[in-house]
Design a protein around this motif. Structure first.
Motif, PDB file in Angstrom:
ATOM      1  N   THR A   1      -3.932  -0.737   9.020  1.00  0.00           N
ATOM      2  CA  THR A   1      -3.153  -0.404  10.229  1.00  0.00           C
ATOM      3  C   THR A   1      -4.035   0.014  11.410  1.00  0.00           C
ATOM      4  O   THR A   1      -3.869  -0.487  12.528  1.00  0.00           O
ATOM      5  CB  THR A   1      -2.155   0.746   9.939  1.00  0.00           C
ATOM      6  OG1 THR A   1      -1.589   0.546   8.653  1.00  0.00           O
ATOM      7  CG2 THR A   1      -1.061   0.792  10.979  1.00  0.00           C
TER       8      THR A   1
ATOM      9  N   ASP B   1     -12.507  -0.988   2.325  1.00  0.00           N
ATOM     10  CA  ASP B   1     -11.891  -0.028   1.420  1.00  0.00           C
ATOM     11  C   ASP B   1     -12.609  -0.174   0.084  1.00  0.00           C
ATOM     12  O   ASP B   1     -13.229  -1.206  -0.195  1.00  0.00           O
ATOM     13  CB  ASP B   1     -10.388  -0.348   1.262  1.00  0.00           C
ATOM     14  CG  ASP B   1      -9.565   0.821   0.730  1.00  0.00           C
ATOM     15  OD1 ASP B   1      -8.867   1.477   1.527  1.00  0.00           O
ATOM     16  OD2 ASP B   1      -9.631   1.079  -0.503  1.00  0.00           O
ATOM     17  N   ILE B   2     -12.498   0.861  -0.739  1.00  0.00           N
ATOM     18  CA  ILE B   2     -13.104   0.791  -2.064  1.00  0.00           C
ATOM     19  C   ILE B   2     -12.363  -0.217  -2.944  1.00  0.00           C
ATOM     20  O   ILE B   2     -12.931  -0.774  -3.879  1.00  0.00           O
ATOM     21  CB  ILE B   2     -13.118   2.209  -2.699  1.00  0.00           C
ATOM     22  CG1 ILE B   2     -14.051   2.286  -3.890  1.00  0.00           C
ATOM     23  CG2 ILE B   2     -11.730   2.659  -3.078  1.00  0.00           C
ATOM     24  CD1 ILE B   2     -14.305   3.739  -4.355  1.00  0.00           C
TER      25      ILE B   2
ATOM     26  N   SER C   1      -4.147  -0.667   4.145  1.00  0.00           N
ATOM     27  CA  SER C   1      -3.509  -1.916   4.591  1.00  0.00           C
ATOM     28  C   SER C   1      -4.015  -2.369   5.954  1.00  0.00           C
ATOM     29  O   SER C   1      -3.542  -3.373   6.480  1.00  0.00           O
ATOM     30  CB  SER C   1      -1.995  -1.727   4.642  1.00  0.00           C
ATOM     31  OG  SER C   1      -1.677  -0.803   5.673  1.00  0.00           O
TER      32      SER C   1
ATOM     33  N   LEU D   1       0.004   4.257   7.442  1.00  0.00           N
ATOM     34  CA  LEU D   1       0.340   4.997   8.665  1.00  0.00           C
ATOM     35  C   LEU D   1       1.308   4.152   9.470  1.00  0.00           C
ATOM     36  O   LEU D   1       1.233   2.922   9.460  1.00  0.00           O
ATOM     37  CB  LEU D   1      -0.908   5.196   9.522  1.00  0.00           C
ATOM     38  CG  LEU D   1      -1.966   6.171   9.048  1.00  0.00           C
ATOM     39  CD1 LEU D   1      -3.109   6.189  10.063  1.00  0.00           C
ATOM     40  CD2 LEU D   1      -1.378   7.567   8.894  1.00  0.00           C
TER      41      LEU D   1
ATOM     42  N   ASN E   1      -8.456   7.565   7.799  1.00  0.00           N
ATOM     43  CA  ASN E   1      -7.299   8.317   7.313  1.00  0.00           C
ATOM     44  C   ASN E   1      -7.634   8.621   5.854  1.00  0.00           C
ATOM     45  O   ASN E   1      -7.479   7.780   4.990  1.00  0.00           O
ATOM     46  CB  ASN E   1      -6.070   7.405   7.487  1.00  0.00           C
ATOM     47  CG  ASN E   1      -4.827   7.822   6.747  1.00  0.00           C
ATOM     48  OD1 ASN E   1      -3.981   6.993   6.432  1.00  0.00           O
ATOM     49  ND2 ASN E   1      -4.687   9.093   6.473  1.00  0.00           N
TER      50      ASN E   1
ATOM     51  N   GLN F   1     -10.425  11.788  -4.437  1.00  0.00           N
ATOM     52  CA  GLN F   1     -11.497  11.955  -5.420  1.00  0.00           C
ATOM     53  C   GLN F   1     -12.180  13.296  -5.178  1.00  0.00           C
ATOM     54  O   GLN F   1     -12.398  13.664  -4.043  1.00  0.00           O
ATOM     55  CB  GLN F   1     -12.547  10.869  -5.236  1.00  0.00           C
ATOM     56  CG  GLN F   1     -12.017   9.481  -5.346  1.00  0.00           C
ATOM     57  CD  GLN F   1     -13.014   8.482  -4.757  1.00  0.00           C
ATOM     58  OE1 GLN F   1     -14.110   8.841  -4.379  1.00  0.00           O
ATOM     59  NE2 GLN F   1     -12.591   7.250  -4.685  1.00  0.00           N
TER      60      GLN F   1
ATOM     61  N   PRO G   1     -13.589   2.734   7.266  1.00  0.00           N
ATOM     62  CA  PRO G   1     -14.114   2.461   5.922  1.00  0.00           C
ATOM     63  C   PRO G   1     -13.103   2.750   4.808  1.00  0.00           C
ATOM     64  O   PRO G   1     -13.392   2.511   3.649  1.00  0.00           O
ATOM     65  CB  PRO G   1     -15.303   3.433   5.830  1.00  0.00           C
ATOM     66  CG  PRO G   1     -14.916   4.575   6.713  1.00  0.00           C
ATOM     67  CD  PRO G   1     -14.049   4.021   7.804  1.00  0.00           C
ATOM     68  N   MET G   2     -11.936   3.280   5.167  1.00  0.00           N
ATOM     69  CA  MET G   2     -10.865   3.548   4.190  1.00  0.00           C
ATOM     70  C   MET G   2      -9.598   2.925   4.727  1.00  0.00           C
ATOM     71  O   MET G   2      -8.586   3.597   4.918  1.00  0.00           O
ATOM     72  CB  MET G   2     -10.691   5.052   4.022  1.00  0.00           C
ATOM     73  CG  MET G   2     -11.953   5.734   3.539  1.00  0.00           C
ATOM     74  SD  MET G   2     -11.649   7.478   3.322  1.00  0.00           S
ATOM     75  CE  MET G   2     -13.052   7.885   2.314  1.00  0.00           C
TER      76      MET G   2
ATOM     77  N   LEU H   1     -17.223   4.074   0.470  1.00  0.00           N
ATOM     78  CA  LEU H   1     -17.805   4.688   1.664  1.00  0.00           C
ATOM     79  C   LEU H   1     -19.222   5.202   1.381  1.00  0.00           C
ATOM     80  O   LEU H   1     -20.107   5.120   2.234  1.00  0.00           O
ATOM     81  CB  LEU H   1     -16.891   5.853   2.071  1.00  0.00           C
ATOM     82  CG  LEU H   1     -17.480   6.836   3.045  1.00  0.00           C
ATOM     83  CD1 LEU H   1     -16.934   6.535   4.427  1.00  0.00           C
ATOM     84  CD2 LEU H   1     -17.201   8.256   2.653  1.00  0.00           C
ATOM     85  N   GLN H   2     -19.444   5.672   0.152  1.00  0.00           N
ATOM     86  CA  GLN H   2     -20.727   6.280  -0.223  1.00  0.00           C
ATOM     87  C   GLN H   2     -21.886   5.294  -0.131  1.00  0.00           C
ATOM     88  O   GLN H   2     -23.037   5.710  -0.058  1.00  0.00           O
ATOM     89  CB  GLN H   2     -20.636   6.816  -1.669  1.00  0.00           C
ATOM     90  CG  GLN H   2     -19.705   8.014  -1.853  1.00  0.00           C
ATOM     91  CD  GLN H   2     -18.229   7.634  -2.007  1.00  0.00           C
ATOM     92  OE1 GLN H   2     -17.804   6.518  -1.714  1.00  0.00           O
ATOM     93  NE2 GLN H   2     -17.424   8.588  -2.454  1.00  0.00           N
TER      94      GLN H   2
ATOM     95  N   ALA I   1       0.414   4.329   1.057  1.00  0.00           N
ATOM     96  CA  ALA I   1       0.239   5.432   2.024  1.00  0.00           C
ATOM     97  C   ALA I   1      -0.110   4.906   3.406  1.00  0.00           C
ATOM     98  O   ALA I   1      -1.076   5.350   4.013  1.00  0.00           O
ATOM     99  CB  ALA I   1      -0.842   6.387   1.518  1.00  0.00           C
TER     100      ALA I   1
ATOM    101  N   HIS J   1       0.865  -1.186   0.000  1.00  0.00           N
ATOM    102  CA  HIS J   1       0.000   0.000   0.000  1.00  0.00           C
ATOM    103  C   HIS J   1       0.899   1.232   0.000  1.00  0.00           C
ATOM    104  O   HIS J   1       1.882   1.275   0.732  1.00  0.00           O
ATOM    105  CB  HIS J   1      -0.913   0.000   1.229  1.00  0.00           C
ATOM    106  CG  HIS J   1      -2.025   1.003   1.126  1.00  0.00           C
ATOM    107  ND1 HIS J   1      -1.823   2.362   1.299  1.00  0.00           N
ATOM    108  CD2 HIS J   1      -3.342   0.862   0.839  1.00  0.00           C
ATOM    109  CE1 HIS J   1      -2.976   2.995   1.130  1.00  0.00           C
ATOM    110  NE2 HIS J   1      -3.914   2.101   0.843  1.00  0.00           N
TER     111      HIS J   1
ATOM    112  N   PHE K   1      -6.645  -3.817  -1.662  1.00  0.00           N
ATOM    113  CA  PHE K   1      -6.216  -3.300  -0.361  1.00  0.00           C
ATOM    114  C   PHE K   1      -6.902  -4.070   0.778  1.00  0.00           C
ATOM    115  O   PHE K   1      -6.288  -4.336   1.807  1.00  0.00           O
ATOM    116  CB  PHE K   1      -6.504  -1.802  -0.237  1.00  0.00           C
ATOM    117  CG  PHE K   1      -5.624  -0.938  -1.108  1.00  0.00           C
ATOM    118  CD1 PHE K   1      -4.403  -1.408  -1.579  1.00  0.00           C
ATOM    119  CD2 PHE K   1      -6.009   0.357  -1.440  1.00  0.00           C
ATOM    120  CE1 PHE K   1      -3.581  -0.615  -2.381  1.00  0.00           C
ATOM    121  CE2 PHE K   1      -5.194   1.158  -2.236  1.00  0.00           C
ATOM    122  CZ  PHE K   1      -3.986   0.673  -2.711  1.00  0.00           C
TER     123      PHE K   1
END
Ligand SMILES: C[S@@+](CC[C@H](N)C(=O)[O-])C[C@H]1O[C@@H](n2cnc3c(N)ncnc32)[C@H](O)[C@@H]1O
Length: 370
Positions: free
Chosen positions: A198, A257-258, A196, A169, A301, A311, A192-193, A286-287, A167, A165, A262
């Motif tokens: 963390t 995650d979308i 990886s 944390l 995050n 987006q 929800p995002m 998430l939507q 990005a 991934h 991931f």
């Protein structure tokens, strides 16, 4: 015994809270860390249980250091065999914290300490060794504070991270976010995002009362390779930590995650961290999420333009989720410092914490609900 647990300056209060729950005494903030006193048992427990510390040093001496010669002379009188064993290579790192210290220079400070340690103990001075015993010489205002790195490898290295991934944390930052948001493992949690995974994995550890460093291998902590190591006490403290782990989280932990790849990475990572079967994973934007419980903590995050393309409209969508399906949930959002907060269209956050994510200035916004 005196110690310093290090952490970013912005999370010192969180670390101090952890130390106080572990019964460490004489807590005091220092530059990039928290000083404390502890007996060996509390110290061992701190190495296993601190979720937000980067490293731990045992302070072994405070020496006059107006000149390299004065430092060398004072260093020669320290009973180094109480701390350093002949059979392990050691290294000395120098931190020169003011102008006078810098005038002495890094190499002379290292040399003064290294030759005293080598002479007293017979241990080989080998900075290039794979995992040398770390001696840290911090010079400021004419005093050299000498510490032994008792953690060994940095404590954010829990042993379960996988690549894949762009990005992630740091584990210690993820734990800090959870503790700053007031998460104690007793309420449902959703990331929800999750990328990886963390944050959700650290949350599962908290919810199961699982020590974050419990899976470190034998001899991995610095203190296991230093003089005075009490193997029987260490075994007892480790056994207590294993026994304290709950059979299941006190409240559910959801991670999604979308991107399916991931989520698969997060699941595999959780498997390595041995909490996978105690978490629920999902693939969804998430939507389109439905809240999986009436209340809980939603923590995320948010993607940063710099590393993951944000987006357009995502902030508005996060706001809509928090006004809609998650209206009764508390929320904690990690966003870049300059993020367009008005786009959330939410009431002002109850709390906002300024933090650093690597070199990025970020904010953790905490929204309490009615
Ligand atoms: C900054 S990363 C999170 C990294 C994570 N904290 C970690 O340590 O691995 C943000 C994540 O949000 C995901 N994402 C972006 N837009 C999304 C959406 N609309 N719904 C769900 N996830 C989304 C991305 O796929 C990315 O994995």
């Amino acid at each position: 015994m005196r110690f310093i647990a290090t952490c970013p300056d912005e999370t010192k209060d969180v670390l101090a809270g952890e130390l106080s729950r572990l019964s460490a005494r004489e807590l005091r903030p220092v530059y990039r860390g928290v000083g404390f006193e502890a007996d060996l048992e509390v110290a061992y427990r701190a190495h296993l249980w601190l979720r937000t510390a980067s490293r731990i040093q045992r302070i072994v001496a405070e020496l006059p250091a107006e000149t390299a010669a004065a430092l060398a002379q004072a260093a020669a009188s320290i009973p180094w065999t109480d701390f350093v064993l002949a059979r392990h290579a050691f290294a000395v790192s120098a931190i020169l914290a003011d102008k006078d210290a810098r005038a002495i220079g890094e190499a002379p400070v290292q040399e003064a300490i290294a030759s005293a340690v080598a002479k007293a103990t017979g241990a080989p001075y080998r900075p290039e060794a794979e995992e040398p015993v770390g001696v840290v010489a911090h010079v400021k205002a004419g005093i050299c504070t000498v510490g032994l790195d008792t953690a060994g490898r940095a404590l954010h290295k829990r042993g379960w991270r996988l690549p894949g991934h762009p990005a992630v944390l740091k584990e210690t930052l993820a734990a800090s976010l959870l503790l700053l948001a007031g998460y104690d493992g007793s309420e449902p949690l959703i990331d929800p995002m999750c990328g990886s995974g963390t944050i959700a994995i650290e949350a599962a550890y908290i919810a199961m009362n699982k020590a974050p460093l419990i899976h470190r291998g034998k001899d991995d902590f610095g203190f296991e390779r230093q003089a005075g190591f009490d193997r029987a006490l260490w075994r007892r403290v480790s056994d207590q930590a294993r026994a304290a782990k709950l059979p299941a989280p006190r409240a559910p932990v959801f991670a999604g995650d979308i991107r399916a790849d991931f989520v698969e990475l997060a699941r595999k990572t959780a498997l390595r961290a041995r909490v996978e079967k105690h978490m629920s994973f999902f693939v969804s934007p998430l939507q389109q999420l439905v809240a999986p419980a009436p209340r809980g903590l939603l923590i995320a995050n948010l993607p940063y333009g710099e590393r993951i393309s944000a987006q357009p409209g995502l902030y508005a969508d996060v706001g809509r989720a928090l006004r809609g399906p998650f209206a009764t949930w508390r929320a904690a959002l990690l966003v870049p410092a300059g993020a367009p907060l008005a786009a959330f269209d939410l009431p002002r956050p109850s709390q906002s914490f300024a933090l650093m994510n690597g070199a990025l200035e970020v904010r953790l916004l905490v929204f309490e609900r009615r």
